[in-house]
Design an enzyme around this catalytic site. Structure first.
Site, PDB file in Angstrom:
ATOM      1  N   HIS A  31       0.798  -1.235   0.000  1.00 37.77           N
ATOM      2  CA  HIS A  31       0.000   0.000   0.000  1.00 37.77           C
ATOM      3  C   HIS A  31       0.824   1.274   0.000  1.00 37.77           C
ATOM      4  O   HIS A  31       0.289   2.344   0.263  1.00 37.77           O
ATOM      5  CB  HIS A  31      -0.895   0.043   1.247  1.00 37.77           C
ATOM      6  CG  HIS A  31      -2.114  -0.792   1.138  1.00 37.77           C
ATOM      7  ND1 HIS A  31      -3.267  -0.333   0.543  1.00 37.77           N
ATOM      8  CD2 HIS A  31      -2.374  -2.054   1.527  1.00 37.77           C
ATOM      9  CE1 HIS A  31      -4.184  -1.281   0.594  1.00 37.77           C
ATOM     10  NE2 HIS A  31      -3.670  -2.341   1.190  1.00 37.77           N
ATOM     11  N   ARG A  90      -6.112  12.020   5.514  1.00 40.59           N
ATOM     12  CA  ARG A  90      -5.161  12.139   6.610  1.00 40.59           C
ATOM     13  C   ARG A  90      -4.170  13.261   6.308  1.00 40.59           C
ATOM     14  O   ARG A  90      -3.852  13.514   5.154  1.00 40.59           O
ATOM     15  CB  ARG A  90      -4.395  10.825   6.803  1.00 40.59           C
ATOM     16  CG  ARG A  90      -5.289   9.661   7.125  1.00 40.59           C
ATOM     17  CD  ARG A  90      -5.336   9.166   8.543  1.00 40.59           C
ATOM     18  NE  ARG A  90      -4.110   9.189   9.283  1.00 40.59           N
ATOM     19  CZ  ARG A  90      -4.081   9.351  10.613  1.00 40.59           C
ATOM     20  NH1 ARG A  90      -5.206   9.512  11.284  1.00 40.59           N
ATOM     21  NH2 ARG A  90      -2.936   9.338  11.256  1.00 40.59           N
ATOM     22  N   LYS A 110       0.799  14.273   0.988  1.00 42.83           N
ATOM     23  CA  LYS A 110      -0.511  14.591   0.393  1.00 42.83           C
ATOM     24  C   LYS A 110      -0.620  16.091   0.078  1.00 42.83           C
ATOM     25  O   LYS A 110      -1.463  16.507  -0.686  1.00 42.83           O
ATOM     26  CB  LYS A 110      -1.631  14.151   1.334  1.00 42.83           C
ATOM     27  CG  LYS A 110      -1.742  12.617   1.470  1.00 42.83           C
ATOM     28  CD  LYS A 110      -2.857  12.248   2.447  1.00 42.83           C
ATOM     29  CE  LYS A 110      -3.017  10.754   2.655  1.00 42.83           C
ATOM     30  NZ  LYS A 110      -3.828  10.089   1.597  1.00 42.83           N
ATOM     31  N   THR A 147      -8.479   6.635  -2.446  1.00 39.13           N
ATOM     32  CA  THR A 147      -9.855   6.191  -2.715  1.00 39.13           C
ATOM     33  C   THR A 147     -10.800   7.369  -2.529  1.00 39.13           C
ATOM     34  O   THR A 147     -11.898   7.369  -3.090  1.00 39.13           O
ATOM     35  CB  THR A 147     -10.274   5.053  -1.765  1.00 39.13           C
ATOM     36  OG1 THR A 147      -9.980   5.439  -0.419  1.00 39.13           O
ATOM     37  CG2 THR A 147      -9.560   3.763  -2.103  1.00 39.13           C
ATOM     38  N   LYS A 181     -14.373   8.539  -4.599  1.00 34.56           N
ATOM     39  CA  LYS A 181     -15.664   8.907  -3.998  1.00 34.56           C
ATOM     40  C   LYS A 181     -16.160  10.224  -4.583  1.00 34.56           C
ATOM     41  O   LYS A 181     -17.347  10.377  -4.882  1.00 34.56           O
ATOM     42  CB  LYS A 181     -15.528   9.055  -2.479  1.00 34.56           C
ATOM     43  CG  LYS A 181     -15.128   7.789  -1.741  1.00 34.56           C
ATOM     44  CD  LYS A 181     -14.757   8.115  -0.284  1.00 34.56           C
ATOM     45  CE  LYS A 181     -13.943   6.993   0.341  1.00 34.56           C
ATOM     46  NZ  LYS A 181     -13.279   7.406   1.586  1.00 34.56           N
TER      47      LYS A 181
HETATM   48  C1  LIG Z   1     -11.980   7.422   1.850  1.00 30.67           C
HETATM   49  C2  LIG Z   1     -11.495   7.862   3.163  1.00 30.67           C
HETATM   50  C3  LIG Z   1     -10.122   8.089   3.363  1.00 30.67           C
HETATM   51  C4  LIG Z   1      -9.100   7.949   2.260  1.00 30.67           C
HETATM   52  O1  LIG Z   1      -8.949   9.191   1.594  1.00 30.67           O
HETATM   53  P1  LIG Z   1      -7.751   9.459   0.596  1.00 30.67           P
HETATM   54  O2  LIG Z   1      -8.093  10.772  -0.008  1.00 30.67           O
HETATM   55  O3  LIG Z   1      -7.760   8.355  -0.404  1.00 30.67           O
HETATM   56  O4  LIG Z   1      -6.515   9.499   1.395  1.00 30.67           O
HETATM   57  C5  LIG Z   1      -9.701   8.517   4.606  1.00 30.67           C
HETATM   58  N1  LIG Z   1     -10.580   8.699   5.617  1.00 30.67           N
HETATM   59  C6  LIG Z   1     -11.898   8.506   5.455  1.00 30.67           C
HETATM   60  C7  LIG Z   1     -12.802   8.761   6.600  1.00 30.67           C
HETATM   61  C8  LIG Z   1     -12.398   8.079   4.235  1.00 30.67           C
HETATM   62  O5  LIG Z   1     -13.718   7.853   4.101  1.00 30.67           O
END
Ligand SMILES: *Cc1c(COP(=O)(O)O)cnc(C)c1O
Length: 824
Positions: A365, A557, A562, A666, A670
């Site tokens: 990962h 996070r 990031k 991910t 979304k």
């Molecule tokens: C989807 C999700 C993440 C992952 O977000 P990334 O932008 O891919 O780092 C982290 N925390 C929560 C609560 C999420 O639903």
């Protein structure tokens, strides 16, 4: 005998049946009445009512699984970021409408009761959420599967802000009881630690080894329902909780040392006490290794002794199961299975290895070298002495193979050794996983390629066929159907409801992107989602936002890679441009920048960046001119529940990591699925999102991975960008000047000097490109119709990012298991 037992019927699937069951739960399980019940009583009764509708499906799934013994998947993950369970159970059992009406009849409100649920935060972020999406998809796709993990008593901390700085509070998610779990104390498993190993000669005169643990704890399983969406299956998520062994405390207790007995108990039970915050620099935390071995040992024992039928020939284990290792956290399972087969089941080393290496598959990962787990040999030897011997033997045999193939290239042998020698002798868990697994996968195309080219290059040369990719996905049930009821209804009206379990069907929406009426209704949905967010932030955080502005969202996070910092610099730049008169506020597209992020408690720089965001936000929001067109909102404690309201309301999705650092992401998926446009780098799954939605509907900026690597190799000098770029200079100078820290220049000095003299993630190098891309965003947003056309196309073309598709890829490339519908 059995004829006289009346069948236990599931409550009828209508309002009457629901109300009757609800009152039964309230009265007989909760032990109260409608008049006296607290909000929590009412919620618990509701949860149990919904659960009772699923119970027969769950039992049937387990019975049939046991009878059929089909090939299945065990997902081993130290984290599951589940989110609230009630809503998901309601949609999975088609009870939403019935529950709403039933509760109304009793003078209760579903919306109010659902707010009483505390989400189980048993994960840090993306990795744990992925595991939760995967188990949802497996159940929905009728795959026999079980998830194994840890039932942390305290999940991810609750974040609050004091003077803009993060303060962590314990997450007491179990305080009011958890109606979604069923404890199975009679299925507890003992897990040993420490002690020593010894050699002995068995009855057949064969030399063998055995482990004599010094102490042990009990692992008590708690089962969670994982209901498939409107099908007959309810899979199980089995989370382990640590208990002191009875002998352990009783013996001391009998000697009269009560305090010592309690201490011993606490010591043992600490193992599942708290989720470790992920900070991408795994320290040698002994308790963490204990947690990993604890849940893995319990899970393997559980699978072999309880799930498999008695007398099953373990030589055939690979026919029955794949243990999928979610990152390196469960990798100690590899030597554990070897230990079981060799020491307990009497296998020869080679036949045990043959079985073991076919039973595991490993998902990597990360790409950050500091995030690859290593465990000091000293620690492994002390905690798991037999496993250390086994790891050494695995390594010895593996390196023999490398020597043979490479003609004795000792540099290569040293590079590939599972045991690192510097800075201290340590076990490289990613290497152990790669050697011990039949398949190794990355989580997006770019990431898998970089794994093969860089992080695991030598291994990919040796075993090219072992490496594969499975791009991550998210479950459309939670992140569209449940989180975005407005959009779901609009989609279903247009193309039917098949998309919920076959997300590629969103393609059928493409022609509607050109339909003005459809776009208008799409905008209406977005506007309603923004209103919902306005209400949430007002009630939850006392934050006021203007739903008529562009909603620019960065939630994930907090980590330097990031690059929340880049987003802050953009905000500071806008602030500076407006204040200096360079930008006429009347010419600016009004926007609300929303941040959501937790920082690992020990990650100083991340916490400084949180403080900076809050301080910049306070100044921007208080400025009478700037705040007309720019506002910053940073609700504390970002979690799955917040994401469910925030993501559907967003216009712009910020996915701005330095290329080559985000394995997949991910969150990006979304947002695209909910009709936000992405501003992003060519990183992780952004690459695939852009390819699918099309360049015209995605705001690309920044260095590519090869460009960034080349600059780093030539010697990156961030100060040069500062010197040459007036806009960047003004923004950084403003931060350094104390503008956002009440005139105190020392407050954000560490951030500024880090950017100027180190800037590991090349914020300054990408600044100009980012600001220009944001200008393009503004231009595009002004054309409301073109923007919504792009947004509709983002939805229509993102079906690929369903975790159902990820599961199909795993099934085809790695697991080779098949759907087994549960018969009614
Ligand atoms: C989807 C999700 C993440 C992952 O977000 P990334 O932008 O891919 O780092 C982290 N925390 C929560 C609560 C999420 O639903």
């Amino acid at each position: 005998m059995t004829e006289s037992i009346p069948p236990i019927a599931t409550p009828t699937h209508d309002v009457d049946g629901f109300v009757r069951q609800y009152l039964r739960e309230l009265t007989y399980t909760q032990g109260t009445t409608l008049e006296r019940a607290s909000l929590n009583d009412k919620y618990l009764a509701l949860a149990r009512t919904v659960r009772s509708y699923l119970m027969a499906r769950w039992n049937r799934t387990m019975t049939q699984q046991y009878r059929k013994q089909s090939r299945s998947v065990a997902y081993l993950s130290a984290e599951y970021l589940l989110g609230r369970q009630l809503d998901n159970a309601l949609i999975a059992s088609d009870l939403e409408q019935i529950a709403a009406e039933g509760l109304e009849r009793l003078g209760l409100s579903l919306d109010e009761l659902r707010e009483a649920e505390v989400e189980p935060g048993l994960g840090n972020g993306g990795l744990g959420r992925l595991a939760a999406c995967f188990v949802d998809s497996l159940a929905t796709m009728d795959i026999p599967a079980i998830g194994y993990g840890i039932r942390y008593e305290y999940g991810i901390f609750r974040q609050t802000f004091v003077d803009g700085r993060q303060v962590e509070e314990p997450d007491n998610w179990l305080d009011n009881g958890s109606p979604w779990e069923i404890a199975r104390p009679e299925q507890e498993v003992a897990v040993g630690f420490g002690g020593h190993t010894e050699k002995y000669t068995d009855d057949d005169g064969v030399e063998r080894s055995r482990w004599v643990p010094g102490w042990s704890v009990l692992a008590v399983p708690y089962n969670y329902m994982v209901p498939g969406y409107l099908n007959g299956r309810v899979n199980t998520l089995r989370l382990w909780s640590a208990r002191a062994t009875h002998a352990f405390d009783l013996k001391i207790f009998n000697y009269g040392d009560y305090a010592e007995a309690v201490r011993a108990q606490t010591f043992a039970e600490n193992i599942s006490k708290v989720l470790y915050p992920e900070d991408s620099t795994p320290q040698g935390k002994e308790l963490r290794l204990q947690q990993q071995y604890f849940f893995v040992a319990a899970s393997l024992r559980d699978y072999i002794d309880r799930v498999l039928e008695e007398g099953f020939d373990l030589h055939r284990l690979p026919e029955r199961i794949t243990f999928q290792l979610n990152d390196t956290h469960p990798v100690i399972a590899v030597p554990e299975l070897m230990r079981i087969l060799v020491d307990e089941k009497g296998f020869g080393w080679d036949e045990a290895w043959e079985v073991t290496r076919q039973c595991f598959a490993y998902t990597c990962h990360t790409l950050l070298p500091e995030a690859l787990e290593v465990w000091p040999v000293e620690l492994v030897g002390r905690l798991l002495p037999r496993h250390l011997e086994i790891i050494y033997r695995i390594n010895e045999e593996f390196l023999g193979q490398v020597r043979e193939r490479s003609g004795g290239d000792e540099m290569l042998v040293r590079r590939m050794s599972i045991i690192a020698e510097h800075p201290e002798r340590a076990v490289r868990m990613a290497f152990l996983a790669t050697v011990g697994a039949a398949k190794v996968n990355g989580v997006a195309e770019l990431h898998s390629q970089l794994l093969r080219d860089k992080v695991l290059h030598d291994f990919a040369q040796l075993w090219p066929e072992k490496f594969t990719n499975v791009t991550n996905g998210v479950t459309p049930r939670r992140f569209v159907r449940l989180a975005n009821p407005g959009l779901s209804a609009l989609i279903t009206e247009a193309i039917g409801d098949g998309w919920v379990t076959d997300l590629e069907r969103l393609r059928e929406l493409e022609p509607l992107a050109d339909d003005a009426e459809f776009r208008r209704r799409f905008r209406e949905v977005k506007a309603a989602n923004k209103d919902r967010l306005v209400r949430l932030l007002a009630a939850r955080d006392g934050i006021e936002i203007d739903p008529s502005t562009m909603l620019d969202v960065m939630v994930k996070r907090l980590h330097e890679y990031k690059r929340q910092m880049l987003k802050v610099l953009h905000v500071v730049t806008l602030y500076d441009r407006i204040r200096s008169g360079e930008l006429d506020p009347a010419q600016v597209v009004p926007r609300t920048v929303v941040f959501g992020a937790k920082a690992a408690p020990g990650y100083k720089m991340a916490k400084e960046i949180i403080a900076l965001i809050n301080h910049v936000g306070a100044v921007v929001n208080a400025d009478p001119v700037v705040s007309q067109v720019l506002r910053v909102a940073f609700p504390a404690n970002y979690n799955v529940t917040v994401a469910e309201t925030l993501v559907p309301a967003a216009d712009l999705s910020e996915q701005i990591s330095l290329a080559g650092k985000e394995a997949s992401g991910t969150g990006n998926m979304k947002f695209a699925l909910n009709g936000a446009l992405t501003i992003g780098t060519d990183d992780g799954a952004n690459v695939e999102i852009r390819q699918l939605v099309g360049d015209e509907h995605f705001f690309l900026f920044g260095l590519t991975e090869p460009e960034a690597s080349a600059i780093q190799e030539a010697g990156y000098r961030p100060a040069a960008y500062y010197e040459q770029n007036p806009g960047l200079r003004r923004a950084l100078d403003l931060v350094a000047s104390g503008e956002f820290s009440g005139g105190d220049r020392s407050v954000f000095e560490p951030i500024v000097s880090n950017l100027l003299y180190e800037d590991r993630f090349m914020v300054l190098a990408d600044y100009q490109s980012y600001v220009e891309a944001q200008d393009r965003v503004e231009g595009a947003y002004r054309d409301e119709d073109a923007w919504s056309r792009s947004a509709v196309l983002n939805v229509a073309r993102s079906g690929f990012f369903s975790s159902d598709r990820s599961m199909r890829d795993y099934l085809e490339r790695i697991w080779h298991a098949e759907a087994v519908p549960v018969e009614l």
